[in-house]
Design a protein around this motif. Sequence first.
Motif, PDB file in Angstrom:
ATOM      1  N   ALA A  39       1.247   6.975  -6.755  1.00 32.08           N
ATOM      2  CA  ALA A  39       0.862   7.722  -7.162  1.00 32.08           C
ATOM      3  C   ALA A  39       1.551   9.274  -6.753  1.00 32.08           C
ATOM      4  O   ALA A  39       1.114  10.385  -7.617  1.00 32.08           O
ATOM      5  N   ALA A  40       2.260   9.531  -5.861  1.00 29.46           N
ATOM      6  CA  ALA A  40       3.045  10.379  -5.900  1.00 29.46           C
ATOM      7  C   ALA A  40       3.745  10.592  -6.836  1.00 29.46           C
ATOM      8  O   ALA A  40       4.242  12.069  -7.352  1.00 29.46           O
ATOM      9  N   ALA A  41       4.559  10.006  -7.889  1.00 31.46           N
ATOM     10  CA  ALA A  41       5.357  10.031  -8.927  1.00 31.46           C
ATOM     11  C   ALA A  41       3.943  10.497  -9.552  1.00 31.46           C
ATOM     12  O   ALA A  41       5.172  11.107 -10.515  1.00 31.46           O
ATOM     13  N   CYS A  42       3.085   9.826 -10.157  1.00 30.04           N
ATOM     14  CA  CYS A  42       2.106   9.917 -10.914  1.00 30.04           C
ATOM     15  C   CYS A  42       1.731  12.197 -11.042  1.00 30.04           C
ATOM     16  O   CYS A  42       1.770  12.663 -12.435  1.00 30.04           O
ATOM     17  N   VAL A  43       1.857  12.181 -10.246  1.00 32.37           N
ATOM     18  CA  VAL A  43       1.372  13.600  -9.657  1.00 32.37           C
ATOM     19  C   VAL A  43       2.248  14.585  -9.727  1.00 32.37           C
ATOM     20  O   VAL A  43       2.105  15.532 -10.470  1.00 32.37           O
ATOM     21  N   VAL A  83       6.700 -10.439  -4.353  1.00 37.95           N
ATOM     22  CA  VAL A  83       8.649 -10.053  -5.345  1.00 37.95           C
ATOM     23  C   VAL A  83       7.718  -9.331  -6.751  1.00 37.95           C
ATOM     24  O   VAL A  83       8.023  -7.888  -7.035  1.00 37.95           O
ATOM     25  N   VAL A  84       6.651 -10.136  -7.449  1.00 38.26           N
ATOM     26  CA  VAL A  84       6.872  -9.236  -8.867  1.00 38.26           C
ATOM     27  C   VAL A  84       4.927  -8.446  -8.291  1.00 38.26           C
ATOM     28  O   VAL A  84       5.325  -7.668  -8.747  1.00 38.26           O
ATOM     29  N   PRO A  85       4.505  -8.886  -7.756  1.00 42.85           N
ATOM     30  CA  PRO A  85       3.553  -7.578  -7.611  1.00 42.85           C
ATOM     31  C   PRO A  85       4.401  -6.286  -6.809  1.00 42.85           C
ATOM     32  O   PRO A  85       4.029  -5.064  -7.926  1.00 42.85           O
ATOM     33  N   TYR A  86       5.519  -6.412  -6.247  1.00 46.26           N
ATOM     34  CA  TYR A  86       5.735  -5.578  -5.928  1.00 46.26           C
ATOM     35  C   TYR A  86       6.391  -4.081  -6.376  1.00 46.26           C
ATOM     36  O   TYR A  86       6.715  -2.935  -6.995  1.00 46.26           O
ATOM     37  N   ALA A  87       7.365  -5.475  -7.795  1.00 46.66           N
ATOM     38  CA  ALA A  87       8.226  -4.965  -8.938  1.00 46.66           C
ATOM     39  C   ALA A  87       7.238  -4.338  -9.526  1.00 46.66           C
ATOM     40  O   ALA A  87       7.848  -2.916 -10.471  1.00 46.66           O
ATOM     41  N   LEU A  88       5.898  -5.194 -10.237  1.00 45.57           N
ATOM     42  CA  LEU A  88       4.978  -4.431 -11.465  1.00 45.57           C
ATOM     43  C   LEU A  88       4.514  -2.803 -10.442  1.00 45.57           C
ATOM     44  O   LEU A  88       3.977  -1.504 -11.828  1.00 45.57           O
ATOM     45  N   VAL A  89       5.169  -2.579  -9.152  1.00 47.38           N
ATOM     46  CA  VAL A  89       4.434  -1.104  -8.438  1.00 47.38           C
ATOM     47  C   VAL A  89       5.195  -0.186  -8.074  1.00 47.38           C
ATOM     48  O   VAL A  89       4.979   1.236  -8.672  1.00 47.38           O
ATOM     49  N   LEU A  90       7.020  -0.216  -8.414  1.00 47.37           N
ATOM     50  CA  LEU A  90       7.672   0.279  -7.739  1.00 47.37           C
ATOM     51  C   LEU A  90       8.713   0.672  -9.112  1.00 47.37           C
ATOM     52  O   LEU A  90       9.251   1.683  -9.520  1.00 47.37           O
ATOM     53  N   ALA A  91       8.428  -0.412 -10.061  1.00 44.08           N
ATOM     54  CA  ALA A  91       8.988   0.082 -11.277  1.00 44.08           C
ATOM     55  C   ALA A  91       8.592   0.740 -11.476  1.00 44.08           C
ATOM     56  O   ALA A  91       9.338   2.182 -12.671  1.00 44.08           O
ATOM     57  N   PRO A  92       7.341   1.379 -12.400  1.00 41.66           N
ATOM     58  CA  PRO A  92       6.436   3.022 -12.478  1.00 41.66           C
ATOM     59  C   PRO A  92       7.485   3.945 -12.090  1.00 41.66           C
ATOM     60  O   PRO A  92       7.353   4.693 -12.585  1.00 41.66           O
ATOM     61  N   ALA A  93       7.372   3.207 -10.613  1.00 40.34           N
ATOM     62  CA  ALA A  93       8.018   4.913 -10.418  1.00 40.34           C
ATOM     63  C   ALA A  93       8.784   5.281 -10.318  1.00 40.34           C
ATOM     64  O   ALA A  93       8.958   6.795 -10.464  1.00 40.34           O
ATOM     65  N   LEU A  94       9.795   4.363 -10.277  1.00 44.38           N
ATOM     66  CA  LEU A  94      11.536   4.964 -10.603  1.00 44.38           C
ATOM     67  C   LEU A  94      11.416   5.710 -11.926  1.00 44.38           C
ATOM     68  O   LEU A  94      12.012   6.072 -12.607  1.00 44.38           O
ATOM     69  N   LEU A 154       9.075   6.966 -13.563  1.00 46.74           N
ATOM     70  CA  LEU A 154       8.421   7.982 -13.494  1.00 46.74           C
ATOM     71  C   LEU A 154       9.705   9.114 -13.142  1.00 46.74           C
ATOM     72  O   LEU A 154       9.196  10.700 -13.594  1.00 46.74           O
ATOM     73  N   LEU A 155       9.766   8.973 -11.660  1.00 46.93           N
ATOM     74  CA  LEU A 155      10.783   9.878 -11.055  1.00 46.93           C
ATOM     75  C   LEU A 155      12.011  10.228 -11.758  1.00 46.93           C
ATOM     76  O   LEU A 155      12.751  11.209 -11.579  1.00 46.93           O
ATOM     77  N   ALA A 156      12.632   9.116 -12.352  1.00 42.04           N
ATOM     78  CA  ALA A 156      14.209   9.303 -13.174  1.00 42.04           C
ATOM     79  C   ALA A 156      13.352  10.011 -14.237  1.00 42.04           C
ATOM     80  O   ALA A 156      14.374  11.363 -14.185  1.00 42.04           O
ATOM     81  N   ASP A 157      11.780   9.774 -15.080  1.00 44.38           N
ATOM     82  CA  ASP A 157      12.244  11.112 -15.982  1.00 44.38           C
ATOM     83  C   ASP A 157      11.902  12.276 -15.850  1.00 44.38           C
ATOM     84  O   ASP A 157      12.329  13.650 -15.508  1.00 44.38           O
ATOM     85  N   VAL A 158      10.763  12.654 -14.301  1.00 45.25           N
ATOM     86  CA  VAL A 158      10.888  14.099 -13.739  1.00 45.25           C
ATOM     87  C   VAL A 158      12.471  14.519 -13.262  1.00 45.25           C
ATOM     88  O   VAL A 158      12.452  15.701 -13.995  1.00 45.25           O
ATOM     89  N   LEU A 171       0.564  -1.054  -0.093  1.00 42.69           N
ATOM     90  CA  LEU A 171      -0.405  -0.070  -0.171  1.00 42.69           C
ATOM     91  C   LEU A 171       1.316   1.153   0.549  1.00 42.69           C
ATOM     92  O   LEU A 171       0.438   2.477  -0.934  1.00 42.69           O
ATOM     93  N   VAL A 172       2.325   1.723   1.217  1.00 36.70           N
ATOM     94  CA  VAL A 172       2.715   2.598   1.226  1.00 36.70           C
ATOM     95  C   VAL A 172       3.486   2.496  -0.657  1.00 36.70           C
ATOM     96  O   VAL A 172       3.739   3.256  -1.548  1.00 36.70           O
ATOM     97  N   SER A 173       4.500   1.625  -1.262  1.00 41.43           N
ATOM     98  CA  SER A 173       4.293   1.463  -3.053  1.00 41.43           C
ATOM     99  C   SER A 173       3.415   1.938  -3.840  1.00 41.43           C
ATOM    100  O   SER A 173       3.904   2.916  -3.894  1.00 41.43           O
ATOM    101  N   LEU A 174       1.865   2.017  -3.797  1.00 39.21           N
ATOM    102  CA  LEU A 174       1.367   2.349  -4.769  1.00 39.21           C
ATOM    103  C   LEU A 174       0.534   3.951  -3.806  1.00 39.21           C
ATOM    104  O   LEU A 174       0.810   4.377  -5.063  1.00 39.21           O
ATOM    105  N   GLY A 175       0.941   3.985  -2.822  1.00 40.42           N
ATOM    106  CA  GLY A 175       0.832   5.768  -2.649  1.00 40.42           C
ATOM    107  C   GLY A 175       1.996   6.056  -3.168  1.00 40.42           C
ATOM    108  O   GLY A 175       2.590   7.744  -3.580  1.00 40.42           O
ATOM    109  N   LEU A 176       3.479   5.911  -3.172  1.00 36.60           N
ATOM    110  CA  LEU A 176       5.125   5.732  -3.997  1.00 36.60           C
ATOM    111  C   LEU A 176       4.347   6.073  -5.652  1.00 36.60           C
ATOM    112  O   LEU A 176       4.425   7.333  -5.267  1.00 36.60           O
TER     113      LEU A 176
END
Length: 346
Positions: free
Chosen positions: A32-36, A292-303, A305-309, A25-30
Amino acid sequence: MSGGRDAAAPVRDRVGSPARAAGLLVSLGLLAAACVLSVAVGSALIPPGEVLRAFTAPDGSISQITITEVRVPRTLLGLLVGAALGAAGALMQALTRNPLADPGILGVNAGAALAVSLAVAIFGLVEVRDHLAWAFGGALLGTVLVYAIASRGRGGATPVRLTLVGTALSAVFIGLSQSLTLVDPTVFDRMRFWNVGSVTDRPAGTIGAVLPFVVAGLLLALVSTRALNALALGDEVARSVGVPLRTTRAVGVLAVVLLCGSATAAAGPIAFVGLMVPHAVRWLTGPDQRWVVPYALVLAPALVLLADVVGRLMVWPAEVQVGVVTPLLGAPVLVAMVRRSSRSSW
């Protein structure tokens, strides 16, 4: 894969399931913040109030068009590409029992990139829909070549040999791709940003073209997690509990090809995401692929998007492509992983 349930039991938990669920859930919040941030931050300075009004009261202004027609598609593409690379990296590391496995290091992304470069240079194919078949074929060819070469000789395809062969072939594929773009200026102009990995200025329809393949690959990855837990215990143990080894590996390779081919066709070769995120996730969750797989498919797009920012801010008002930023972030992590690889749990 029916035996995966029993085989998953011996995999040790580093933390309890409630804690891992809370972490997800915390990862999903991260994420969401990366999307914003991805929607709100860019080379054009747009106040937060105008960003919000672009969604609540669109008025056709330049600011609203920038938000809804440039930054939102860019963010959605970053989500898809990140999820694809993160899940593909987790699958490859589980299938090879190699914590250094990565679509970029093992030649999968580079093979897809070379195939797309050939399609553009020889046949003039410029649409993402046309690139997909070539990217899938290149990803599969890269995977087969790495395994075929690494399997020769005593000991077979060991993790170290796979990494060395994959790195060498990736360099060859990338060199050939760059040679094609330099020989033909038209090709270079079409592919100069794609070739380094970019989620910006992609052709219309890119998201719709790759979405079905990314979704299919993610579903295959998620349904394979129990069998992958059994595979982590060794072929003999997995076979003894009824896991079909060939089917499990075939499904895993198919998922990797779909995910890497789609991501590369859409955004070009983006390195280190599939390596860094799954390995970091295992420090948090342990080796259980069901997490591992669910965490990865949440945190990888966060990374991604943050790298893009970060790329938008590094040389503002110009931009650095995300494929350049992720290695800058990933190289220190790779060094740390190599130093700690002897303590990795598989």
